[in-house]
Scaffold this active site. Structure first.
Site, PDB file in Angstrom:
ATOM      1  CG  ASP A 161      48.967  37.603  36.371  1.00 12.69           C
ATOM      2  OD1 ASP A 161      48.193  38.171  35.575  1.00 12.69           O
ATOM      3  OD2 ASP A 161      49.922  38.195  36.902  1.00 12.69           O
ATOM      4  CB  SER A 162      50.071  37.936  31.952  1.00 11.14           C
ATOM      5  OG  SER A 162      50.392  38.904  32.940  1.00 11.14           O
ATOM      6  CB  CYS A 176      47.498  45.912  36.933  1.00 15.39           C
ATOM      7  SG  CYS A 176      48.792  44.803  36.306  1.00 15.39           S
ATOM      8  CB  THR A 177      47.659  41.059  40.147  1.00 11.46           C
ATOM      9  OG1 THR A 177      47.963  40.526  38.849  1.00 11.46           O
ATOM     10  CG2 THR A 177      46.188  40.832  40.439  1.00 11.46           C
ATOM     11  CG  HIS A 178      52.357  42.332  36.929  1.00 17.36           C
ATOM     12  ND1 HIS A 178      51.364  41.599  36.343  1.00 17.36           N
ATOM     13  CD2 HIS A 178      53.519  41.686  36.666  1.00 17.36           C
ATOM     14  CE1 HIS A 178      51.900  40.537  35.745  1.00 17.36           C
ATOM     15  NE2 HIS A 178      53.217  40.569  35.920  1.00 17.36           N
ATOM     16  CE1 TYR A 194      48.539  36.339  28.763  1.00 15.15           C
ATOM     17  CE2 TYR A 194      46.767  36.455  30.381  1.00 15.15           C
ATOM     18  CZ  TYR A 194      47.643  35.700  29.625  1.00 15.15           C
ATOM     19  OH  TYR A 194      47.624  34.332  29.724  1.00 15.15           O
ATOM     20  N   GLY A 195      48.474  43.017  28.817  1.00 15.55           N
ATOM     21  CA  GLY A 195      47.792  44.310  28.743  1.00 15.55           C
ATOM     22  C   GLY A 195      47.946  45.072  27.451  1.00 15.55           C
ATOM     23  CB  CYS A 251      45.132  38.299  35.334  1.00 20.05           C
ATOM     24  SG  CYS A 251      45.590  39.309  33.919  1.00 20.05           S
ATOM     25  CG  ASN A 252      42.714  43.623  37.910  1.00 17.50           C
ATOM     26  OD1 ASN A 252      41.749  43.971  38.572  1.00 17.50           O
ATOM     27  ND2 ASN A 252      43.863  43.315  38.488  1.00 17.50           N
ATOM     28  CB  THR A 253      44.513  42.200  31.604  1.00 19.04           C
ATOM     29  OG1 THR A 253      45.237  43.215  32.287  1.00 19.04           O
ATOM     30  CG2 THR A 253      44.446  42.513  30.138  1.00 19.04           C
TER      31      THR A 253
HETATM   32  N1  DGL Z   1      48.617  41.172  36.118  1.00 17.91           N
HETATM   33  C1  DGL Z   1      47.718  41.492  35.096  1.00 17.91           C
HETATM   34  C2  DGL Z   1      46.510  42.299  35.545  1.00 17.91           C
HETATM   35  O1  DGL Z   1      46.125  42.223  36.686  1.00 17.91           O
HETATM   36  C3  DGL Z   1      48.187  41.765  33.702  1.00 17.91           C
HETATM   37  C4  DGL Z   1      49.507  42.380  33.442  1.00 17.91           C
HETATM   38  C5  DGL Z   1      49.909  42.229  31.978  1.00 17.91           C
HETATM   39  O2  DGL Z   1      50.282  41.114  31.619  1.00 17.91           O
HETATM   40  O3  DGL Z   1      49.819  43.199  31.230  1.00 17.91           O
HETATM   41  O4  DGL Z   1      45.901  42.974  34.764  1.00 17.91           O
END
Ligand code: DGL
Length: 257
Positions: free
Chosen positions: A11-12, A183-185, A43-44, A74-76
């Site tokens: 993940d990021s 988003c996993t966060h 990342y987003g 990470c979805n992104t």
């Molecule tokens: N956790 C990430 C996701 O699921 C990305 C969050 C990020 O770095 O912007 O998209």
């Protein structure tokens, strides 16, 4: 013969630890490598090319450390890179996408909110997924919430940080039937989402992702506990260090969700 599996997660940052926690629950007897790209989080708000290149580096690193399968937690990164990753690497690669399908199935014609990063929201992959799952139904509302990624990385999970961050983007609207955490966060804020949208189902893709991993990779019933090694942009996190303690705090929080 040692038939334990080594699984890489990336993940990021710390968001993917919510997926790792779900994996440990279901598949405890495995060796996990967790790669957080702390040099490049978030990342987003980056370009698709940057995210694709960082993700490629992370998978290369994890395979070099013995990963037999990789979960892009990470979805992104999945949205930007999953196709090129699968072309470049021969091992099973499990991606993540916002769980819009279960939301459409459980709440057909309902009001659905999908929260994700700006890159995921703007990406073609999500729009294709929505078109496929909401063919004759009203489309969900899509909102980017990059501020929640920052709050999570800073371990600020309190309501007083969360609530204004949401209000700034969504206003006072509470009347959703389902809220998809794309988003996993955001999964760390599950309870706050529930408080903000009391009547909604709060849906994430973590369990589905782990089920997919279990389907793709044979996990022999070899017993024993899981081991975890954490990496930050390619540097191993030293056992007992402050950085490891931070990772373990996230894991503890994720395990209690
Ligand atoms: N956790 C990430 C996701 O699921 C990305 C969050 C990020 O770095 O912007 O998209």
């Amino acid at each position: 013969m040692n038939d334990r599996r080594t699984i890489g997660f990336l993940d990021s940052g710390a968001g993917g630890i919510t997926v790792l926690a779900a994996a440990i629950r279901k598949l405890p007897a495995a060796d996990y490598l967790f790669y957080a790209d702390t040099d490049h989080v978030p990342y987003g708000i980056r370009t698709p090319e940057e995210v694709a290149s960082y993700t490629m580096d992370a998978v290369r690193f994890l395979t070099g450390r013995g990963a037999e399968a990789v979960v892009v937690a990470c979805n992104t990164a999945t949205s930007m890179a999953i196709r090129s990753l699968r072309e470049a690497f021969a091992l099973p690669i499990v991606g993540m996408e916002p769980a819009v399908k279960p939301a459409a199935v459980t709440h057909p014609y309902g009001r659905i909110l999908v929260c994700a990063t700006p890159l995921t929201i703007g990406g073609e992959k999500l729009h294709t997924l929505i078109d496929r799952n909401f063919r004759d139904m009203p489309k969900p509302d899509l909102v980017p919430l990059p501020e929640l990624v920052e709050l999570a990385e800073e371990e600020r999970f309190d309501w007083d940080s969360f609530s204004p961050a949401l209000d700034r983007v969504i206003g006072a609207d509470k009347s959703y039937d389902a809220v998809v955490l794309g988003c996993t966060h955001f999964v760390y804020f599950r309870d706050s989402f529930q408080r903000r949208f009391p009547g909604a189902d709060i849906i994430d893709g973590n369990e589905g992702t782990v089920n997919r991993l279990a389907d793709l990779v044979p996990f022999p019933n070899c017993g024993g506990a899981s081991t975890i090694r954490f990496f930050e942009s390619g540097r191993e996190v030293t056992v007992g260090s402050g950085r490891e303690k931070r990772c373990l705090r996230f894991l503890e929080r994720a395990s209690s969700l």
